[in-house]
Design a protein around this motif. Structure first.
Motif, PDB file in Angstrom:
ATOM      1  N   VAL A  44     -18.318  -8.451  10.854  1.00  0.00           N
ATOM      2  CA  VAL A  44     -17.670  -8.472   9.536  1.00  0.00           C
ATOM      3  C   VAL A  44     -18.764  -8.489   8.462  1.00  0.00           C
ATOM      4  O   VAL A  44     -19.894  -8.940   8.723  1.00  0.00           O
ATOM      5  CB  VAL A  44     -16.744  -9.709   9.369  1.00  0.00           C
ATOM      6  N   GLY A  94     -16.340 -12.395   0.651  1.00  0.00           N
ATOM      7  CA  GLY A  94     -16.083 -11.707   1.911  1.00  0.00           C
ATOM      8  C   GLY A  94     -14.915 -12.334   2.644  1.00  0.00           C
ATOM      9  O   GLY A  94     -13.785 -12.316   2.148  1.00  0.00           O
ATOM     10  N   ASP A 121     -17.559  -2.049   1.781  1.00  0.00           N
ATOM     11  CA  ASP A 121     -16.168  -2.303   2.192  1.00  0.00           C
ATOM     12  C   ASP A 121     -16.047  -3.720   2.744  1.00  0.00           C
ATOM     13  O   ASP A 121     -16.941  -4.217   3.441  1.00  0.00           O
ATOM     14  CB  ASP A 121     -15.740  -1.303   3.271  1.00  0.00           C
ATOM     15  N   GLY A 122     -14.932  -4.347   2.448  1.00  0.00           N
ATOM     16  CA  GLY A 122     -14.684  -5.690   2.934  1.00  0.00           C
ATOM     17  C   GLY A 122     -15.216  -6.785   2.030  1.00  0.00           C
ATOM     18  O   GLY A 122     -14.997  -7.973   2.286  1.00  0.00           O
TER      19      GLY A 122
END
Length: 477
Positions: free
Chosen positions: A234, A220, A365-366
């Motif tokens: 996040v 990540g 995502d991410g």
């Protein structure tokens, strides 16, 4: 030279084995003292010593051709061959391995793992069951076969290939098979690295599962972040890897990898009926497993789940802080180690592609995902019921167990058998006498000594049965 000795008991083979039991135990005591752990480089000299010990034992038994094969990247393997005096005799290839598992954690052993101890009917040492004991009974079996039949050579052309890397995943075995293809040509393969259901329930394995192993790495943020400042804003790799694991099975225990069940060869009604005859005590199973509950794919018995159905398991999972107390972070990385056991007709390459697709679908995502596979995987192996080779084997086992019905089982583990069968293009059967509580790969490994003698008797009887069946029938020619 042909003929058969009379016997006051069930068979002349059994008489001979009873008279020479101490020979087997004395040899085992010597061999088990050699710590041939293939997974640990510091023990590779011991693996060589183990190979040389068995090579010498084969010569003492009477095998005229014996060699230690170390002409490739593999750890030393042993080849032994004894040609029958009968020109039309079938050729039998016996597969086993002489290397052993590591002994860690040593503190859980009740005795020194390389100082064999006998307590009643139990012999305890690393390799006692897996696989030195199960291999060594074959040398006694050859002697019993010759003595019982009055022959000066076996009734079959008898070849042994004894691998030195099985406990390390057989990484070079298929290369060894390709290098020595001519010496290993045969009409039937006998694998002696499996077990039976119980001492009083003779059985034979009719399938080994294949396997695909993978490590899924999630990355990540490029550094660990303060969870108070960045939490909830996040993506968290540890949370994401946990969700991926949670998506691996549905509520009925079925694996959710795309295409996972497409090629599974389902059990026939007759096979399920035979499986149902196998004693299946849940309490005993849980006692051996030291577990408190059963689980798995719904609609199948425990025996079917662990032998005839494919599975997916989490072997390890980690991410972020692992120390004492707490450290409030969003970790940069997390990973999970997965293994997939495969059954007949499943293709490791197809399962590998499905796992990659599953990971892509479950990567948010991410998060960057990286999937690392352990080699190309291991193919599953299946022994069809009712073939001449299977009937000869089950007949020999039944005779050794005084006429008891021999039940088919499936082995939940994986090995190089499918690759061996593909290399030699011959039918394959399993003769193994380990028991479920032998604690192979674990501390305090043991073997039940009377089972070794039953194995020796079955093997001694098997060579004459294969000879009677003949090459053409064994190979289907």
């Amino acid at each position: 030279m042909r003929g058969r000795l009379s016997s006051p008991t069930v068979s002349a083979e059994r008489d001979f084995i009873a008279e020479h039991r101490d020979d087997l135990l004395a040899d085992l005591d010597q061999w088990l003292r050699i710590p041939g752990i293939s997974a640990q480089p510091e023990h590779h000299d011991d693996v060589r010593a183990s190979a040389e010990w068995f090579a010498d034992a084969a010569r003492r038994t009477g095998f005229p051709t014996v060699a230690v094969w170390d002409d490739g990247p593999w750890l030393p393997a042993v080849y032994a061959h004894w040609r029958s005096d009968d020109a039309d005799a079938p050729t039998v290839l016996v597969y086993a391995h002489h290397d052993v598992q590591p002994v860690d954690p040593l503190e859980l052993w009740h005795t020194d793992p390389f100082d064999p101890t006998v307590d009643g009917d139990v012999l305890r040492a690393r390799g006692a069951s897996d696989d030195k004991g199960q291999l060594l009974f074959h040398l006694l079996a050859v002697r019993a076969h010759l003595a019982a039949t009055g022959r000066t050579s076996p009734a079959v052309n008898l070849t042994f290939i004894v691998e030195g890397e099985e406990e390390s995943g057989s990484p070079h075995f298929e290369e060894l098979l390709a290098t020595h293809r001519d010496e290993l040509a045969c009409d039937v393969v006998v694998v002696t690295d499996t077990g039976m259901i119980a001492p009083d329930v003779p059985s034979t394995v009719t399938g080994m599962r294949g396997m695909v192993s993978a490590t899924v790495n999630f990355h990540g943020p490029d550094l660990d972040l303060h969870s108070g400042v960045f939490g909830g804003a996040v993506p968290n790799p540890a949370t994401a890897i946990a969700r991926l694991v949670g998506a691996l099975h549905d509520g009925h225990g079925r694996v959710q990898v795309p295409g996972f069940y497409d090629d599974v060869l389902e059990l026939t009604d007759d096979e399920r009926d035979l499986f149902a005859k196998v004693p299946d005590d849940a309490a005993d199973f849980l006692g051996v497993a030291q577990s408190r509950a059963l689980s798995g794919e719904q609609g199948f018995s425990t025996l079917e789940r662990i032998g005839a159905r494919p599975t997916a398991e989490v072997n390890g999972i980690a991410g972020g802080y692992q120390g004492a107390g707490h450290k409030t972070i969003i970790p940069s990385d997390a990973f999970v180690k997965l293994s997939f056991r495969l059954v007949a007709d499943q293709d490791p390459a197809k399962i590998t592609r499905g796992v990659q697709e599953f990971v892509r679908a479950n990567t948010p995502d991410g998060i960057t995902a990286d999937v690392e596979f352990e080699g190309d995987g291991v193919r599953p192996c299946l022994v069809p019921l009712g073939t001449p080779a299977y009937e000869a084997l089950s007949g020999a086992i039944s005779e050794a167990f005084d006429g008891a019905q021999v039940l088919p089982t499936r082995e939940g583990g994986s090995g190089p058998e499918a690759g061996l069968q593909a290399a030699v293009q011959a039918p394959l059967v399993f003769l193994g006498v380990g028991l479920p509580d032998d604690q192979i790969h674990a501390p305090n490994e043991k073997v039940t000594v009377p089972m070794l003698f039953k194995g020796a008797e079955a093997a001694a009887l098997l060579w004459s049965r294969f000879a009677a069946v003949g090459r053409s029938a064994l190979t289907g020619g």
